[in-house]
Each structure stands twice: as structure tokens, then as C-alpha cells.
Design a protein around this motif. Structure first.
Motif, PDB file in Angstrom:
ATOM      1  N   PRO A 399       0.811  -1.229   0.000  1.00  0.00           N
ATOM      2  CA  PRO A 399       0.000   0.000   0.000  1.00  0.00           C
ATOM      3  C   PRO A 399       0.844   1.279   0.000  1.00  0.00           C
ATOM      4  CG  PRO A 399      -0.838  -1.580   1.600  1.00  0.00           C
ATOM      5  CD  PRO A 399       0.473  -2.118   1.120  1.00  0.00           C
ATOM      6  N   LEU A 400       1.974   1.261   0.731  1.00  0.00           N
ATOM      7  CA  LEU A 400       2.811   2.460   0.801  1.00  0.00           C
ATOM      8  C   LEU A 400       3.374   2.821  -0.567  1.00  0.00           C
ATOM      9  CD1 LEU A 400       4.445   4.641   2.305  1.00  0.00           C
ATOM     10  CD2 LEU A 400       6.195   2.886   2.713  1.00  0.00           C
ATOM     11  N   LEU A 401       3.982   1.867  -1.242  1.00  0.00           N
ATOM     12  CA  LEU A 401       4.600   2.160  -2.537  1.00  0.00           C
ATOM     13  C   LEU A 401       3.549   2.493  -3.596  1.00  0.00           C
ATOM     14  CD1 LEU A 401       7.469  -0.487  -2.663  1.00  0.00           C
ATOM     15  CD2 LEU A 401       7.485   1.852  -1.779  1.00  0.00           C
ATOM     16  N   THR A 402       2.381   1.886  -3.466  1.00  0.00           N
ATOM     17  CA  THR A 402       1.296   2.227  -4.397  1.00  0.00           C
ATOM     18  C   THR A 402       0.872   3.679  -4.218  1.00  0.00           C
ATOM     19  OG1 THR A 402       0.497  -0.060  -4.395  1.00  0.00           O
ATOM     20  CG2 THR A 402      -1.039   1.644  -5.124  1.00  0.00           C
ATOM     21  N   ALA A 403       0.721   4.103  -2.947  1.00  0.00           N
ATOM     22  CA  ALA A 403       0.319   5.488  -2.681  1.00  0.00           C
ATOM     23  C   ALA A 403       1.378   6.473  -3.171  1.00  0.00           C
ATOM     24  CB  ALA A 403       0.083   5.668  -1.182  1.00  0.00           C
ATOM     25  N   VAL A 404       2.644   6.149  -2.968  1.00  0.00           N
ATOM     26  CA  VAL A 404       3.718   7.028  -3.443  1.00  0.00           C
ATOM     27  C   VAL A 404       3.697   7.121  -4.962  1.00  0.00           C
ATOM     28  CG1 VAL A 404       6.217   7.336  -3.581  1.00  0.00           C
ATOM     29  CG2 VAL A 404       5.169   6.591  -1.436  1.00  0.00           C
ATOM     30  N   THR A 405       3.493   6.000  -5.625  1.00  0.00           N
ATOM     31  CA  THR A 405       3.464   5.982  -7.094  1.00  0.00           C
ATOM     32  C   THR A 405       2.323   6.834  -7.633  1.00  0.00           C
ATOM     33  OG1 THR A 405       4.412   3.753  -7.087  1.00  0.00           O
ATOM     34  CG2 THR A 405       3.346   4.488  -9.114  1.00  0.00           C
ATOM     35  N   TRP A 432       8.421   9.687   4.894  1.00  0.00           N
ATOM     36  CA  TRP A 432       8.622  10.880   4.074  1.00  0.00           C
ATOM     37  C   TRP A 432       9.198  10.464   2.727  1.00  0.00           C
ATOM     38  CZ3 TRP A 432       6.787  15.539   5.358  1.00  0.00           C
ATOM     39  CH2 TRP A 432       6.487  15.789   6.695  1.00  0.00           C
ATOM     40  N   ALA A 433       8.586  11.002   1.652  1.00  0.00           N
ATOM     41  CA  ALA A 433       9.060  10.746   0.295  1.00  0.00           C
ATOM     42  C   ALA A 433       9.576  12.049  -0.302  1.00  0.00           C
ATOM     43  CB  ALA A 433       7.937  10.178  -0.569  1.00  0.00           C
ATOM     44  N   GLU A 434      10.821  12.033  -0.772  1.00  0.00           N
ATOM     45  CA  GLU A 434      11.417  13.205  -1.420  1.00  0.00           C
ATOM     46  C   GLU A 434      11.103  13.144  -2.910  1.00  0.00           C
ATOM     47  OE1 GLU A 434      12.865  15.608   0.159  1.00  0.00           O
ATOM     48  OE2 GLU A 434      12.856  14.644   2.139  1.00  0.00           O
ATOM     49  N   PHE A 442       3.469  10.141   4.045  1.00  0.00           N
ATOM     50  CA  PHE A 442       2.504   9.073   3.787  1.00  0.00           C
ATOM     51  C   PHE A 442       2.345   8.247   5.066  1.00  0.00           C
ATOM     52  CE2 PHE A 442       4.311  10.161  -0.265  1.00  0.00           C
ATOM     53  CZ  PHE A 442       3.241  10.131  -1.149  1.00  0.00           C
ATOM     54  N   PRO A 443       1.113   8.010   5.509  1.00  0.00           N
ATOM     55  CA  PRO A 443       0.919   7.230   6.738  1.00  0.00           C
ATOM     56  C   PRO A 443       1.327   5.768   6.527  1.00  0.00           C
ATOM     57  CG  PRO A 443      -1.183   7.617   5.656  1.00  0.00           C
ATOM     58  CD  PRO A 443      -0.167   8.430   4.903  1.00  0.00           C
ATOM     59  N   VAL A 444       1.840   5.159   7.581  1.00  0.00           N
ATOM     60  CA  VAL A 444       2.213   3.754   7.532  1.00  0.00           C
ATOM     61  C   VAL A 444       1.927   3.156   8.906  1.00  0.00           C
ATOM     62  CG1 VAL A 444       4.605   4.168   8.218  1.00  0.00           C
ATOM     63  CG2 VAL A 444       4.047   2.114   6.939  1.00  0.00           C
ATOM     64  N   CYS A 445       1.481   1.912   8.926  1.00  0.00           N
ATOM     65  CA  CYS A 445       1.102   1.271  10.185  1.00  0.00           C
ATOM     66  C   CYS A 445       2.060   0.129  10.504  1.00  0.00           C
ATOM     67  CB  CYS A 445      -0.338   0.746  10.121  1.00  0.00           C
ATOM     68  SG  CYS A 445      -0.853  -0.094  11.646  1.00  0.00           S
ATOM     69  N   PHE A 446       2.934   0.373  11.476  1.00  0.00           N
ATOM     70  CA  PHE A 446       3.769  -0.689  12.026  1.00  0.00           C
ATOM     71  C   PHE A 446       3.103  -1.140  13.325  1.00  0.00           C
ATOM     72  CE2 PHE A 446       6.964   1.659   9.475  1.00  0.00           C
ATOM     73  CZ  PHE A 446       7.368   0.608   8.664  1.00  0.00           C
ATOM     74  N   GLU A 447       2.289  -2.163  13.231  1.00  0.00           N
ATOM     75  CA  GLU A 447       1.422  -2.547  14.350  1.00  0.00           C
ATOM     76  C   GLU A 447       2.214  -2.935  15.595  1.00  0.00           C
ATOM     77  OE1 GLU A 447      -2.292  -5.609  15.304  1.00  0.00           O
ATOM     78  OE2 GLU A 447      -1.263  -5.659  13.375  1.00  0.00           O
ATOM     79  N   LEU A 448       3.260  -3.748  15.423  1.00  0.00           N
ATOM     80  CA  LEU A 448       4.026  -4.185  16.590  1.00  0.00           C
ATOM     81  C   LEU A 448       4.735  -3.013  17.260  1.00  0.00           C
ATOM     82  CD1 LEU A 448       5.565  -7.572  15.397  1.00  0.00           C
ATOM     83  CD2 LEU A 448       3.477  -7.157  16.694  1.00  0.00           C
ATOM     84  N   GLU A 449       5.171  -2.041  16.470  1.00  0.00           N
ATOM     85  CA  GLU A 449       5.829  -0.859  17.048  1.00  0.00           C
ATOM     86  C   GLU A 449       4.838  -0.074  17.900  1.00  0.00           C
ATOM     87  OE1 GLU A 449       8.568   1.829  18.181  1.00  0.00           O
ATOM     88  OE2 GLU A 449       8.894  -0.089  17.165  1.00  0.00           O
TER      89      GLU A 449
END
Length: 654
Positions: A399-405, A432-434, A442-449
Motif C-alpha cells: 500500500p505504501l509504494l502504491t500510494a507514493v506511485t 517521508w518521500a522526497e 505518507f501514513p504507515v502502520c507498524f502494528e508491533l511498534e
């Protein structure tokens, strides 16, 4: 930390058929050339497998070693070559066998059988001979058979009593010498069905003489015909055999019974892989399915020293001795994957995502090591192998790379050639994407973190003080660091130290262990004061009391030499007068608590250093501990790590 490198493509071939040499008898003039070519092929296959199955080089080398004789000189094989692969789930046992069959060019002569009875396409087959026959494997010719999930094919229960097994009962004969006897009972059943069918037809004709019976096209079904084809070893097709008249079948069976020389079915040139998970062999780690906090290298060290003796001991809880013997001694044991293996796997999988995006969109993305580190922290469950890693990378990175694309396309249209660098924000909740000089979040969910960060700073400080107390006293008394100290956990609310198991414990070392187990409470008292001490040391005091009681009552280290215990049988000659030893046990606990207190007071500065490091990083490795408090690392050969047995001290919240 995962080193700061730009993700580069991994070159992989798509199932190359390396083995294009026929496995037939060699011509004398060609012996040397064929031999050399086959040896080279085995070397190439080993190298190829190592690029695909990361962290398993030793296992691959041993598999290639065992397969080499079967592949290079099949004429020497008079019984099946059996290789057993045992390991925790998700380590690539089945994948290794499948890929090896592909690279050898044997995928058309490869049969995979699920020994739990759920083999695809074999649900009507109750014997391995039937499965092999329907796979069109030729007698006396090399082929590869995989017996997967073998641990589920248990023939005795935990009490040693026999378990009724309906399927694949001929597996033991196959493993013995590769020669199977015909199923004479099945032949009799086919003969009976034909005779009964003929009788029913005649009876129906007599009841209605006016009806003209129509000639039959088929006399048996396809399953009966397949079994008949297997036993008679005929080249006739199933369609032909189904048309055989009852008289012809009887004649064929009569001829077969008179010529016993052709009865055996020869699979002596099979390469048989037996794979499975023997949880009994991995008792200290197999059930830790929730543990995503313990260093993968600790799991690796716990499992890497297992031997064929451990395998046979584990097998004895599922199979009879004569059956274990038929599995042979070629037992290859998968250790848990080390941290370096997971790191390389994450790099490769991320690379595949970036490569596909670059091919589709002409957008090149570069991941900062912070993202790779967090993927590791949120995907690795050491007892669960690689499958959780794949699912986490897909769930987070996809999902992250798709949103960035999509965002890049909005800003730049269809223009390609963009290079985008992605880095993790300090809060670990966004990336953060440069893009063209802009920093876009872009939001990202690291659940365990998120689970790890739920603890308040006060609670984490309490954990840090408590666990640092255990770790420091252990290091001072044992002369080496703990293997790991952790407080920032997702597996449960608490912290832990993990230590080294000794093969033998002296009186001094045992007293040291009692002192270490009491050090967590003493650290709390030193830092927060006695009135602020928590009930989190309950488990520590339980362990310390147990150790002190064994010290006095079982080991003969106290005032008495007799074994003091509860007697349950009249024949037990034990000292059952427990009361007098209670005072001595209490004295030991008081003495060791005072000892821990004094050690911590004398080394208060080192305690604070460890507490600050735990609050900053959440974990301290043996190497980090050594540098922080100047206690040297010591290479121990006394035994594997044992973090969940007698030496597992943990602090849990009330």
C-alpha cells in the motif's frame, strides 16, 4: 542495523532445467564426460539454490552431497536414497525439494505426497504404490518422491500405544528397499466385482427372457483398471483394460499368480525426501509463536546444535523403533533462521517490489535503512520462519509504494525517470518521500511498534531498572554479559534477561543464580526506595525460593545430606521432615538478597548506564552490554542458550 545501501535488483533465473543428460546406463566411451558434466550440474544447482534460499547454505551443501551419488551414478543405487529434512515451520524445506526437482529436470518425475492424507489428486489412493502408479513413474527408473508433513503420520501416541493408520501403510516397505509387493487383496476384490456383475446380468436375463441384452462396452471402472494395470505391469491403456471381458481378466490374473518373479514393483532408484516439523525436538522455541522480541540469533543458537540423536529421540514419540530405523541416518536439521538471513530476505523482497514498480512506471525508489529496520522489527517471529515476513512486507510495503506511485503520477503526469527516496519519520507512523524537492508524508502502520510504544515512560523506567538489576548482577557474578536484555516488548507486558545454560552447576554458580533472581527487586529498592517497590518480582521470588529449596533439600549443599522431599509411594526412602529446612532456605534468600543489594550499590553508576540504554533502545545485546559496563564477552562451549528454562527471569506487570 541494516546497512545503508540502495536496493539493487537480484538476478534470478526462471526454473532453468539444468539437467539435460539422460539417467541411463553410461556408454564406456562416454563415462568420463558424462560423469564430469553431472558433477558440474550439481555444483551449479547448489550455487543457484543458495541465491534463492537465503541463510541455508549449510543445509543446501549437505543436500547436494547426499544427492550427488544418486544423480551422478544412478547405476550404483540398489535401494532408495532417503534424505530427511526436519525443522520449524516456514524455513523452506518443501520449497528446497521442489526447486531441486526443477533444477535437476525431474519435475515430470516428481511426486509430492502429504502424509496427513490430503495429497491433491490422490484422495482415492490409500497406498503409495497407487499414488506412484498414477503419477506414471516407471519401475527401476530414477524419480523424486517427497513425503511431506511426515510428523503427522504418527503410528504411536505419546504413551507408546499403536495408532490406527488407514493410508499409505506401504510407506515402510518403500523406505526399506524400494520394492513393493502386489496388493493381492485388491486383485481378489476386482475379480469378485467382475464375477458378481456377471452373475447379476445373468439373473436379470433369466427374469426377463424377452429382453435382448445389449453388449457391454466397459466391464470395470477406471480405478479398478488402474490398479490392475499397476499389478500386471501391462502397457495397455486404461481404456483398453476397462473393456477387457471377465474371462480375459481371469486369464491375466491366473498368469500373474503363476509367475511370482514379476510380482515386485521396483522403486529402488527413487530419491525420497522426508520432511516435517518435529516440535518435540524444538521444545524450547516451537511453542513461542507470539515471541517477536527475542533476537533471532538467540533462537538460531538454541537450534543449531541439534543432532541426529535429538531427531531419533523426537521420532520415538511418534513412531515405533523399527520404523525409525527405516528412515535411515541422513537427517538434516534446519536451525532457526539467524538475523542475517532475515535481513537478506527483507532486502530481497523489498527489491522485488521496487523492481516491479520501476518496470511498470519508470519510477525508481530507494528505501532508507530505517524502513528496512522497522520492517524487520515488525515481521520477524523467529519460531514461525519466513512466512510472517512475506505477509508483513506485502501488507506494509504494498500500500505504501502504491500510494507514493499514485502521488508521483499526480505531480509529474506520465513522465518517467523520477528517483524517489523514502525514509521513516521519527514517530514511526509515517514515511517521508522526497519527490522533486518536496517532502511528502505518507501514513504507515507498524502494528508491533505501536504495541511496544503503549507503555508509559514511568512503566518503562520501572522495567528498565528491574531488568538492568538482573543483568548487571549476572554479569558481575558470572563474568560474562547476559545474551540479551529487553523491556520494549510486544509479546507481553514486561521485560526479560536471557542467559547461558551450563552443562553442570557448582555450589557457587547455583548461589549466584539465586542472587541474580533477587537482583531485580533490589535494583527497584535502590533507585525508587523500599516503599515504592512493586509486586513485579513475584516470579523472581518464586524462582529464587525454588532454587534455594533445591540447594538445601535436593543437592545436599545445606546442613543435611539427606534428600528432603514429599514421598508418594511407600517404597520411597526420603526424608519427609521438610519443616527444619525452611529456616535454612530463608537464611539463603536473605543472604543473597543482601549480596545483590551490595553489588548494585557498589556499581550504581553502571546500573544507571544500563537503565538509560534500555530506555533509549529498548534492548541491549551481549556486545552492547560488554561495552557499556566493561564486562568482557566470553565464548562459552558449555551449552546452548536456555532463555525459557530454569534461567529465564522476567518481570511482568501486576
Amino acid at each position: 542495523m541494516i546497512s545503508n545501501i540502495e536496493i539493487q535488483p537480484v538476478r534470478r533465473t526462471s526454473a532453468p532445467m539444468l539437467a539435460d543428460l539422460p539417467l541411463s546406463s553410461m556408454n564406456t566411451d562416454q563415462d568420463d564426460d558424462v560423469f564430469r558434466q553431472r558433477m558440474q550440474i550439481m555444483e551449479r544447482i547448489g550455487a543457484q539454490l543458495k541465491t534463492e534460499l537465503l541463510g541455508m547454505d549449510t543445509i543446501i551443501d549437505r543436500v547436494i552431497e547426499h544427492v550427488r551419488a544418486w544423480y551422478v551414478m544412478p547405476e550404483l543405487m540398489s535401494r532408495p536414497t532417503i534424505i530427511c529434512l526436519w525443522g520449524l515451520t516456514g524455513l523452506g524445506k518443501t520449497q528446497l525439494v521442489r526447486r531441486l526437482a526443477q533444477l535437476l529436470g525431474f519435475y515430470d518425475r516428481f511426486v509430492e505426497v502429504q502424509m496427513d492424507g490430503f495429497t491433491p489428486g490422490a484422495r482415492h489412493q490409500s497406498s503409495l504404490s497407487g499414488v506412484l502408479s498414477h503419477a506414471n513413474l516407471l519401475e527401476g527408473e530414477p524419480a523424486i518422491l517427497l513425503l511431506d508433513e511426515f510428523q503427522r503420520y504418527r503410528t504411536c501416541d505419546k504413551n507408546g500405544d499403536d495408532v490406527t493408520v488407514q493410508r499409505y501403510q506401504d510407506v515402510w516397505a518403500l523406505l526399506s528397499d524400494g520394492r513393493l509387493s502386489p496388493n493381492l487383496g485388491r486383485l481378489s476384490e476386482i475379480e469378485y466385482k467382475l464375477a458378481n456383475s456377471h452373475y447379476d446380468e445373468e439373473q436379470a436375463g433369466q427374469d426377463n427372457e424377452a429382453t435382448v441384452s445389449k453388449p457391454k462396452t466397459f466391464y470395470m471402472d477406471a480405478w479398478d483398471a488402474a490398479d490392475l494395470k499397476l499389478v500386471l505391469k501391462t502397457s495397455a491403456s486404461l481404456d483398453e483394460i476397462m473393456r477387457w471381458s471377465p474371462q480375459r481378466v481371469r486369464e491375466a490374473l491366473q498368469g500373474f499368480r503363476q509367475n511370482t518373479k514379476v510380482w515386485e514393483i521396483d522403486y529402488s532408484k527413487l530419491l525420497i525426501f522426508v520432511t516435517g516439523n518435529l516440535d518435540e525436538m524444538y521444545s524450547h522455541v516451537a511453542n513461542r509463536v507470539e515471541d517477536c522480541d527475542t533476537d533471532a540469533d538467540i533462537f538460531h543458537r538454541l537450534t543449531k546444535d541439534l543432532s541426529v540423536i535429538d531427531v531419533k529421540k523426537a521420532l520415538s514419540q511418534r513412531f515405533r523403533p523399527e520404523q525409525i530405523a527405516r528412515l535411515g541416518n541422513n537427517h538434516l536439521i534446519y536451525p532457526s533462521l539467524p538475523k542475517s538471513g532475515y535481513v537478506a530476505l527483507i532486502r530481497r523482497e523489498c527489491d522485488q517490489y521496487l523492481k516491479r514498480i520501476a518496470e511498470m512506471t519508470q519510477v525508481k525508489m530507494v528505501l532508507d535503512p530505517s524502513i528496512l529496520d522497522e520492517l524487520y522489527a515488525n515481521s520477524v517471529f523467529p519460531s514461525q520462519g519466513t512466512r510472517p515476513v512475506f505477509s508483513t512486507i506485502h501488507a506494509i510495503l504494498g500500500p505504501l509504494l502504491t500510494a507514493v506511485t499514485v502521488k508521483i503520477k499526480e505531480l509529474r503526469g506520465m513522465a518517467g525517470g523520477a528517483i524517489v527516496r523514502l525514509r521513516l519519520h521519527e514517530d514511526k507512523r509515517s514515511v517521508w518521500a522526497e519527490i522533486d524537492g518536496q517532502s511528502i508524508s505518507f501514513p504507515v502502520c507498524f502494528e508491533l511498534e505501536e504495541i511496544r510504544q503503549k507503555s508509559s515512560i514511568d512503566f518503562r523506567t520501572l522495567l528498565a531498572v528491574h531488568e538492568a538489576g538482573h543483568g548487571l548482577v549476572y554479569g558481575l557474578l558470572m563474568g560474562c554479559p547476559p545474551q540479551e536484555i529487553c523491556i520494549n516488548l510486544a509479546s507481553y507486558a514486561g521485560g526479560y534477561n536471557s542467559y547461558v545454560r551450563h552443562k553442570a552447576y557448582s555450589r557457587r554458580v547455583w548461589l549466584n543464580l539465586i542472587c541474580v533472581s533477587l537482583a531485580g527487586r533490589e535494583a527497584e529498592k535502590l533507585v525508587f526506595g523500599e516503599e515504592a517497590c512493586t509486586i513485579g518480582a513475584e516470579h523472581d521470588y518464586e524462582s529464587a525460593t525454588e532454587y534455594a529449596a533445591r540447594f538445601v533439600r535436593h543437592f545436599g549443599f545445606g546442613l543435611k545430606r539427606s534428600r528432603v522431599d514429599m514421598a508418594y509411594e511407600s517404597e520411597e526412602n526420603l526424608n519427609t521432615d521438610i519443616q527444619p529446612s525452611n529456616e535454612e532456605i530463608e537464611h539463603i534468600l536473605q543472604t543473597q538478597a543482601l549480596r545483590a543489594e551490595q553489588l548494585l550499590q557498589n556499581q550504581r553508576d553502571k546500573l544507571i548506564v544500563l537503565v538509560e540504554a534500555l530506555l533509549l533502545h529498548g534492548t541491549i545485546s551481549a556486545e552492547q552490554f560488554s561495552g557499556l559496563v566493561n564486562i568482557p564477552l566470553r565464548q562459552t562451549t558449555e551449552g546452548p542458550l536456555e532463555p525459557w528454562h530454569d534461567l529465564w527471569f522476567e518481570f511482568r506487570s501486576a
